[in-house]
Each structure stands twice: as C-alpha cells, then as structure tokens.
Design an enzyme around this catalytic site. Structure first.
Site, short mmCIF file in Angstrom:
data_model
loop_
_atom_site.label_atom_id
_atom_site.label_comp_id
_atom_site.label_asym_id
_atom_site.label_seq_id
_atom_site.Cartn_x
_atom_site.Cartn_y
_atom_site.Cartn_z
N HIS A 195 34.43 -3.36 10.24
CA HIS A 195 33.86 -4.75 10.60
C HIS A 195 35.65 -5.23 10.47
O HIS A 195 36.12 -5.41 9.38
CB HIS A 195 33.37 -5.62 10.07
N ASP A 321 26.92 -11.31 16.94
CA ASP A 321 28.18 -11.84 15.55
C ASP A 321 27.73 -13.27 14.85
O ASP A 321 28.20 -14.90 14.84
CB ASP A 321 29.60 -12.57 16.58
MN MN Z 1 31.61 -10.63 12.96
#
Ligand code: MN
Length: 362
Positions: A195, A321
């Site tokens: 990430h 997200d």
């Molecule tokens: Mn993210």
C-alpha cells in the site's frame, strides 16, 4: 463522503445482483496509534516531511473531511458497518492505515504497535465474521519479528494476507535484509498488500513543493517504484510463489509493461548497473504472474478494462479505499461496467475469495 444519501443493496440483500461486493483496500487505525502520531507531531524535532504533510494535515485540521476520515479509521463497529450497508459492501478486507508502524525509528516500538493493531483487528473480525476480514500488520524494521507476526496473524488470528505501507524510513523490500518477510508469506501462501506511503525524505522534495505528494500522484510514484524495485531485485526469482497486491490499478505500472520489458532487457545487456541483473522472466511476466491489482480510488471503466485486458481478468479486483474514499457513485460506476455476469462476479467477489482464501459466497 455522503455515504447515506441513497442505500445501495448488498449482494446478500439482493440476490439478483449476482455477486457479493468484497472491498479489499479498507483502512483502520487504533486510537492508541493516532495518539502516538499526535505526540510525534507535537514533539517537534526532525519529523519526516511526508508524515508531517499527510498526518500533520489530517490530525490538526478541523475541516469536515479529515474529521470524517479519522472518526471512521478508528471505528471497527457500527459506523463502519453503517457505511458498508449504505454503499452495498458485503465484506471489507481491513488493513492498518499508512504509515502504520513504519514511521517509527525504534523497531521494538514499531513491533509492539503491529501486535496491538492486529489484536484489535482480530477481535473485530471475530465479532463480525461475515463482514470483516483482516490483513496482518508488521514492523519491517525487525524483519524476523515481522515474519513471526505474519505467522501469528495467519495461524492465530485467521488473517488472509499482510499489509506493508510501502517504504520503511526510506528502505525498500527489495533489500534482502527484509526477505524473511517474503519467505514467511510465500511459505503460508498468503498475499502481501503493498500500500502507498508518502515518499521518503530522499525523494519527496519536488512532489511536496507542488502539492503532489499525496494520493493525487506522489503515492503512485513512490509505490510503483517500490514494486519495480522488488521485481528488478530478483525477489520473485528467489520466491517464485510470492503474491503481491497493489491498489490504484497498479500505480500506473500496467501502462508501462512494454517499455519496462524493452528497457530492462537493454539495460541488462549493456551491464550498465551492478544493481540490475538478469532475471529469469520478463518484468511484465512478474507483473502478470505474481501481482494482483485493485481498483481503490480508480473507479474509471476504461482503465479497469485496460488492466483486465493486459494483466488478465482474474488479476483485477474491486477495492473502495474506505474511509478515505466512500463514494456511492463509484460503486454504481463499477456495477455498470460492460462485463458478463460471470465476469462481474469475478471482479467484485470470486477473484478476492480466491486470492485471499476467503470462504466462497460468504
Ligand atoms: Mn488506501
């Protein structure tokens, strides 16, 4: 941000939809870690400029968006479930938000934060087994402790992968000192989600100057480079069954496949860099065979279709997200893609079930 305007039915509630929506890059942050970050920021001294830019903004701002995000990052219960219900998300695969443990210089502190985060997330997953799955947080500062935590997360907590928030104080997983992490993940056949993080001090200057250091572009530059460093280091030759996952449709790398292969081969032939050695496969082969791609923050059908075409339909998965992005229109946009019912089920559900080893149709 306005998640509650119009409820989107989940796949469990609307069997005619034909798939469950599994969101695979969804963030949380223990309140204890928020306090540690606040203390770092308040303490002054030599604060990492990317951390200061990102978390300094989020944690000092009184604007609505930062408050909304930090309230939700710290919730592993009703707020999160309400948002999932409103946006049609059947299951979240939850991970420790960036920079997680990786901002700490002291390995013992970082390792204890990983343990704390994993124990909190595991309790939430046990409380909501039909809605939450988790990734194991680690502190790469101590690679052997990190490998041990990967095993604990997998065996004791039932986590379905590992989260690494890109670089650790400017160091990259391409360095063999971190390879106990790869060794542990490969042995357990558990994927590592790479990430974004803000760029380290050594590369953030021009990005920060222009306000481009965050999600708008800087994350992709830093994380895409990190993934490429892992490929060109030969890590996948050493760990050929290692599985990595990247968000934001591959941080732009899918667009570069042809040029990466051409220039990598030319550079190796020229023996220009000691650090760029011959590999067993082409760069694009590793990116097609060892890496999976999620759509976090990239709810745009042309590029999703492009990635499906050049990487393979079974490599591209849905992600929202949350809570940084929680936009019903993005769910609708991906529901409306020109894919067959079977392809839609793969994209939203079964690719994730297979990659993360989740129980099917649950
Ligand atoms: Mn993210």
């Amino acid at each position: 941000m306005a998640a509650h305007d119009a409820t989107i039915l989940r796949g469990k509630e609307d069997p005619a939809l034909g798939y469950l929506r599994i969101a695979t890059e969804e963030a949380f942050c223990p309140p204890e870690l928020v306090r540690m970050w606040q203390e770092m920021l308040a303490g002054g001294g030599d604060i990492d400029p990317g951390f200061e830019s990102l978390m300094g903004f989020y944690l000092r701002s009184t604007a609505d968006r930062p408050k909304y995000i930090f309230e939700r990052l710290q919730d592993l219960g009703s707020l999160r479930l309400e948002d999932m219900d409103a946006t049609g998300i059947d299951r979240q695969v939850i991970s420790l938000t960036a920079p997680g443990t990786q901002i700490f210089g002291d390995a013992a502190t970082a390792t204890s934060v990983a343990t704390l985060a994993n124990d909190q997330l595991a309790a939430a997953c046990r409380a909501h087994p039909d809605r939450f799955s988790g990734l194991t947080a680690i502190a790469p500062q101590d690679p052997h402790a990190a490998a041990e935590e990967i095993r604990r997360g997998h065996d004791q907590h039932g986590f379905c992968g590992v989260i690494v928030n890109s670089h650790t104080n400017g160091e990259y997983l391409s360095d063999p000192r971190f390879w106990p992490v790869f060794e542990a993940a490969e042995a357990l056949d558990t994927p590592i989600y790479l990430h974004p993080n803000t760029a380290p001090r050594s590369m953030i200057g021009p990005l920060l100057e222009a306000g481009l250091d965050g999600a708008i572009y800087g994350f992709a530059v830093e994380t895409g480079m990190h993934l490429l460093r892992i490929v060109t280091s030969g890590a996948f030759d050493r760990f050929p069954r290692l599985k990595l996952v990247v968000g934001h449709l591959g941080e732009a790398l899918p667009f570069w496949l042809y040029r990466l292969d051409y220039m990598h081969a030319a550079t190796v032939r020229a023996q220009r860099y000691a650090s760029m050695k011959p590999l067993q496969r082409r760069v694009s082969d590793y990116l097609r065979e060892n890496v999976w791609y999620t759509t976090s923050g990239m709810a745009w059908e042309p590029v999703i279709q492009f990635c499906r075409q050049v990487l393979g339909a079974d490599r591209v998965l849905y992600a929202m997200d949350y809570p940084y992005e929680c936009v019903p229109a993005e769910v609708h946009a991906q529901d409306a893609m020109a894919l067959s019912p079977a392809e839609m089920k793969g994209f939203f559900q079964s690719n994730a079930e297979k990659l993360f080893g989740l129980p099917a149709d649950s």
